[in-house]
Design a protein around this motif. Sequence first.
Motif, PDB file in Angstrom:
ATOM      1  N   GLN A 230       0.828  -1.210   0.000  1.00  0.00           N
ATOM      2  CA  GLN A 230       0.000   0.000   0.000  1.00  0.00           C
ATOM      3  C   GLN A 230       0.861   1.258   0.000  1.00  0.00           C
ATOM      4  O   GLN A 230       0.502   2.270  -0.625  1.00  0.00           O
ATOM      5  CB  GLN A 230      -0.913  -0.005   1.231  1.00  0.00           C
ATOM      6  CG  GLN A 230      -1.804   1.225   1.337  1.00  0.00           C
ATOM      7  CD  GLN A 230      -2.587   1.267   2.632  1.00  0.00           C
ATOM      8  OE1 GLN A 230      -2.395   0.423   3.515  1.00  0.00           O
ATOM      9  NE2 GLN A 230      -3.463   2.240   2.771  1.00  0.00           N
ATOM     10  N   HIS A 231       1.988   1.198   0.677  1.00  0.00           N
ATOM     11  CA  HIS A 231       2.855   2.369   0.808  1.00  0.00           C
ATOM     12  C   HIS A 231       4.094   2.260  -0.088  1.00  0.00           C
ATOM     13  O   HIS A 231       5.133   2.839   0.213  1.00  0.00           O
ATOM     14  CB  HIS A 231       3.263   2.542   2.266  1.00  0.00           C
ATOM     15  CG  HIS A 231       2.112   2.889   3.162  1.00  0.00           C
ATOM     16  ND1 HIS A 231       1.578   4.160   3.210  1.00  0.00           N
ATOM     17  CD2 HIS A 231       1.386   2.127   4.018  1.00  0.00           C
ATOM     18  CE1 HIS A 231       0.567   4.163   4.079  1.00  0.00           C
ATOM     19  NE2 HIS A 231       0.434   2.948   4.571  1.00  0.00           N
ATOM     20  N   ARG A 232       3.946   1.532  -1.185  1.00  0.00           N
ATOM     21  CA  ARG A 232       5.087   1.313  -2.084  1.00  0.00           C
ATOM     22  C   ARG A 232       5.650   2.626  -2.620  1.00  0.00           C
ATOM     23  O   ARG A 232       6.873   2.788  -2.739  1.00  0.00           O
ATOM     24  CB  ARG A 232       4.652   0.394  -3.236  1.00  0.00           C
ATOM     25  CG  ARG A 232       5.733   0.064  -4.232  1.00  0.00           C
ATOM     26  CD  ARG A 232       6.843  -0.762  -3.613  1.00  0.00           C
ATOM     27  NE  ARG A 232       7.884  -1.059  -4.593  1.00  0.00           N
ATOM     28  CZ  ARG A 232       8.863  -0.224  -4.919  1.00  0.00           C
ATOM     29  NH1 ARG A 232       8.954   0.958  -4.326  1.00  0.00           N
ATOM     30  NH2 ARG A 232       9.768  -0.560  -5.819  1.00  0.00           N
ATOM     31  N   LYS A 233       4.767   3.586  -2.932  1.00  0.00           N
ATOM     32  CA  LYS A 233       5.255   4.864  -3.443  1.00  0.00           C
ATOM     33  C   LYS A 233       6.036   5.617  -2.369  1.00  0.00           C
ATOM     34  O   LYS A 233       7.061   6.251  -2.665  1.00  0.00           O
ATOM     35  CB  LYS A 233       4.094   5.705  -3.965  1.00  0.00           C
ATOM     36  CG  LYS A 233       3.509   5.185  -5.270  1.00  0.00           C
ATOM     37  CD  LYS A 233       2.418   6.074  -5.807  1.00  0.00           C
ATOM     38  CE  LYS A 233       1.138   5.941  -5.019  1.00  0.00           C
ATOM     39  NZ  LYS A 233       0.006   6.666  -5.633  1.00  0.00           N
ATOM     40  N   GLY A 234       5.562   5.542  -1.131  1.00  0.00           N
ATOM     41  CA  GLY A 234       6.294   6.175  -0.042  1.00  0.00           C
ATOM     42  C   GLY A 234       7.668   5.559   0.146  1.00  0.00           C
ATOM     43  O   GLY A 234       8.660   6.267   0.382  1.00  0.00           O
ATOM     44  N   LEU A 235       7.743   4.237   0.032  1.00  0.00           N
ATOM     45  CA  LEU A 235       9.038   3.565   0.141  1.00  0.00           C
ATOM     46  C   LEU A 235       9.992   4.033  -0.955  1.00  0.00           C
ATOM     47  O   LEU A 235      11.191   4.216  -0.718  1.00  0.00           O
ATOM     48  CB  LEU A 235       8.857   2.049   0.052  1.00  0.00           C
ATOM     49  CG  LEU A 235       8.133   1.392   1.224  1.00  0.00           C
ATOM     50  CD1 LEU A 235       7.858  -0.078   0.913  1.00  0.00           C
ATOM     51  CD2 LEU A 235       8.956   1.514   2.505  1.00  0.00           C
ATOM     52  N   GLU A 236       9.454   4.236  -2.158  1.00  0.00           N
ATOM     53  CA  GLU A 236      10.298   4.706  -3.257  1.00  0.00           C
ATOM     54  C   GLU A 236      10.795   6.128  -2.991  1.00  0.00           C
ATOM     55  O   GLU A 236      11.949   6.466  -3.314  1.00  0.00           O
ATOM     56  CB  GLU A 236       9.532   4.654  -4.568  1.00  0.00           C
ATOM     57  CG  GLU A 236      10.395   4.784  -5.804  1.00  0.00           C
ATOM     58  CD  GLU A 236      11.352   3.607  -5.972  1.00  0.00           C
ATOM     59  OE1 GLU A 236      12.401   3.805  -6.617  1.00  0.00           O
ATOM     60  OE2 GLU A 236      11.060   2.503  -5.467  1.00  0.00           O
ATOM     61  N   LEU A 237       9.952   6.946  -2.395  1.00  0.00           N
ATOM     62  CA  LEU A 237      10.380   8.300  -2.039  1.00  0.00           C
ATOM     63  C   LEU A 237      11.503   8.267  -1.017  1.00  0.00           C
ATOM     64  O   LEU A 237      12.479   9.026  -1.115  1.00  0.00           O
ATOM     65  CB  LEU A 237       9.198   9.098  -1.494  1.00  0.00           C
ATOM     66  CG  LEU A 237       8.242   9.680  -2.529  1.00  0.00           C
ATOM     67  CD1 LEU A 237       6.995  10.210  -1.843  1.00  0.00           C
ATOM     68  CD2 LEU A 237       8.925  10.807  -3.288  1.00  0.00           C
ATOM     69  N   ILE A 238      11.371   7.406  -0.012  1.00  0.00           N
ATOM     70  CA  ILE A 238      12.430   7.282   0.988  1.00  0.00           C
ATOM     71  C   ILE A 238      13.727   6.828   0.322  1.00  0.00           C
ATOM     72  O   ILE A 238      14.802   7.386   0.563  1.00  0.00           O
ATOM     73  CB  ILE A 238      12.015   6.290   2.094  1.00  0.00           C
ATOM     74  CG1 ILE A 238      10.764   6.780   2.834  1.00  0.00           C
ATOM     75  CG2 ILE A 238      13.166   6.087   3.086  1.00  0.00           C
ATOM     76  CD1 ILE A 238      10.176   5.750   3.776  1.00  0.00           C
ATOM     77  N   ARG A 239      13.619   5.806  -0.511  1.00  0.00           N
ATOM     78  CA  ARG A 239      14.803   5.268  -1.182  1.00  0.00           C
ATOM     79  C   ARG A 239      15.471   6.339  -2.042  1.00  0.00           C
ATOM     80  O   ARG A 239      16.707   6.490  -2.023  1.00  0.00           O
ATOM     81  CB  ARG A 239      14.411   4.068  -2.042  1.00  0.00           C
ATOM     82  CG  ARG A 239      15.600   3.372  -2.686  1.00  0.00           C
ATOM     83  CD  ARG A 239      15.191   2.022  -3.263  1.00  0.00           C
ATOM     84  NE  ARG A 239      14.546   2.143  -4.540  1.00  0.00           N
ATOM     85  CZ  ARG A 239      15.070   1.685  -5.682  1.00  0.00           C
ATOM     86  NH1 ARG A 239      16.251   1.116  -5.685  1.00  0.00           N
ATOM     87  NH2 ARG A 239      14.413   1.797  -6.801  1.00  0.00           N
ATOM     88  N   THR A 240      14.675   7.103  -2.776  1.00  0.00           N
ATOM     89  CA  THR A 240      15.220   8.157  -3.626  1.00  0.00           C
ATOM     90  C   THR A 240      15.921   9.225  -2.795  1.00  0.00           C
ATOM     91  O   THR A 240      17.008   9.695  -3.153  1.00  0.00           O
ATOM     92  CB  THR A 240      14.088   8.789  -4.462  1.00  0.00           C
ATOM     93  OG1 THR A 240      13.487   7.781  -5.279  1.00  0.00           O
ATOM     94  CG2 THR A 240      14.604   9.908  -5.343  1.00  0.00           C
ATOM     95  N   ALA A 241      15.294   9.601  -1.682  1.00  0.00           N
ATOM     96  CA  ALA A 241      15.889  10.621  -0.814  1.00  0.00           C
ATOM     97  C   ALA A 241      17.199  10.134  -0.210  1.00  0.00           C
ATOM     98  O   ALA A 241      18.174  10.894  -0.100  1.00  0.00           O
ATOM     99  CB  ALA A 241      14.903  11.008   0.289  1.00  0.00           C
ATOM    100  N   LEU A 242      17.244   8.872   0.187  1.00  0.00           N
ATOM    101  CA  LEU A 242      18.467   8.330   0.775  1.00  0.00           C
ATOM    102  C   LEU A 242      19.587   8.269  -0.258  1.00  0.00           C
ATOM    103  O   LEU A 242      20.751   8.561   0.049  1.00  0.00           O
ATOM    104  CB  LEU A 242      18.193   6.938   1.346  1.00  0.00           C
ATOM    105  CG  LEU A 242      17.274   6.886   2.570  1.00  0.00           C
ATOM    106  CD1 LEU A 242      16.977   5.435   2.944  1.00  0.00           C
ATOM    107  CD2 LEU A 242      17.901   7.622   3.753  1.00  0.00           C
TER     108      LEU A 242
ATOM    109  N   LEU B 181       5.519   8.269 -12.089  1.00  0.00           N
ATOM    110  CA  LEU B 181       5.194   9.674 -12.322  1.00  0.00           C
ATOM    111  C   LEU B 181       4.595  10.295 -11.069  1.00  0.00           C
ATOM    112  O   LEU B 181       4.897  11.450 -10.728  1.00  0.00           O
ATOM    113  CB  LEU B 181       4.226   9.795 -13.497  1.00  0.00           C
ATOM    114  CG  LEU B 181       4.803   9.448 -14.873  1.00  0.00           C
ATOM    115  CD1 LEU B 181       3.698   9.451 -15.930  1.00  0.00           C
ATOM    116  CD2 LEU B 181       5.912  10.426 -15.250  1.00  0.00           C
ATOM    117  N   ALA B 182       3.741   9.519 -10.363  1.00  0.00           N
ATOM    118  CA  ALA B 182       3.151  10.024  -9.126  1.00  0.00           C
ATOM    119  C   ALA B 182       4.218  10.259  -8.061  1.00  0.00           C
ATOM    120  O   ALA B 182       4.153  11.237  -7.310  1.00  0.00           O
ATOM    121  CB  ALA B 182       2.101   9.041  -8.609  1.00  0.00           C
ATOM    122  N   VAL B 183       5.210   9.377  -8.003  1.00  0.00           N
ATOM    123  CA  VAL B 183       6.313   9.555  -7.057  1.00  0.00           C
ATOM    124  C   VAL B 183       7.084  10.832  -7.378  1.00  0.00           C
ATOM    125  O   VAL B 183       7.433  11.609  -6.484  1.00  0.00           O
ATOM    126  CB  VAL B 183       7.245   8.326  -7.080  1.00  0.00           C
ATOM    127  CG1 VAL B 183       8.557   8.627  -6.353  1.00  0.00           C
ATOM    128  CG2 VAL B 183       6.563   7.134  -6.436  1.00  0.00           C
TER     129      VAL B 183
END
Length: 219
Positions: free
Chosen positions: A149-161, A188-190
């Motif tokens: 459900q929070h896959r996009k959030g995980l991608e944001l964290i990974r990108t930021a790190l 695209l949403a990320v």
Amino acid sequence: MRLLSRPDTTYVERPEDRAALLRLVSLLLQYPDAGLLAARAELGRAVAALPVPQPALEEFMRWFGDRDPMSLARDYVRTFDLRRRSSLYLTYYLHGDTRRRGMALLTLKQRYRVAGLTPPEGELPDFLPVVCEFAALAGPSAGEAPLRQHRKGLELIRTALRAAGSPYALVLDVLCAALPDLSEAERLAVADLALAGPPAEEVGLAPYGPPLNEMEVRP
């Protein structure tokens, strides 16, 4: 909790192997307190013993095992406590500081209780190490649903790190590799979310925000 781009990562299929991997991810994303530091050698052996080799975790353990405790503590606080873009509280990315976030936290806590699990005292149920531990205990179907459900959030964290050059990005690489990949629309949403940030609604939601006070220190 218990011990038990996708460069240098390998997808893990068997439920028991996934559980072992998720428990390790859960531990490695926790604050490096005395207990975790004392277990560094054991954690390194557990990573090496995974049925499916994980070079990214092995690389992370080389960094984690060699750092002195004060440096690790400072890195963790700077990386996860003082930056919104790499906060480990997942509902923030989906709901921001809105009333919907409070309901999402309550729903997640109820999901844990239905599975017969109790979240640790003093920690929000959307804290990523807690979510990973639940996934390990409850199994790939129901247990990993919050991660999906929070896959996009995980991608944001990974990108930021990765943008910050943090070794913790290696741990997120492994976690994301174990989950379904993002569709083009989700990517695209990320990207849009990274630019605009999560929804904002400040009224009455201070207790749910990730810790951002630069004067705040962990014990």
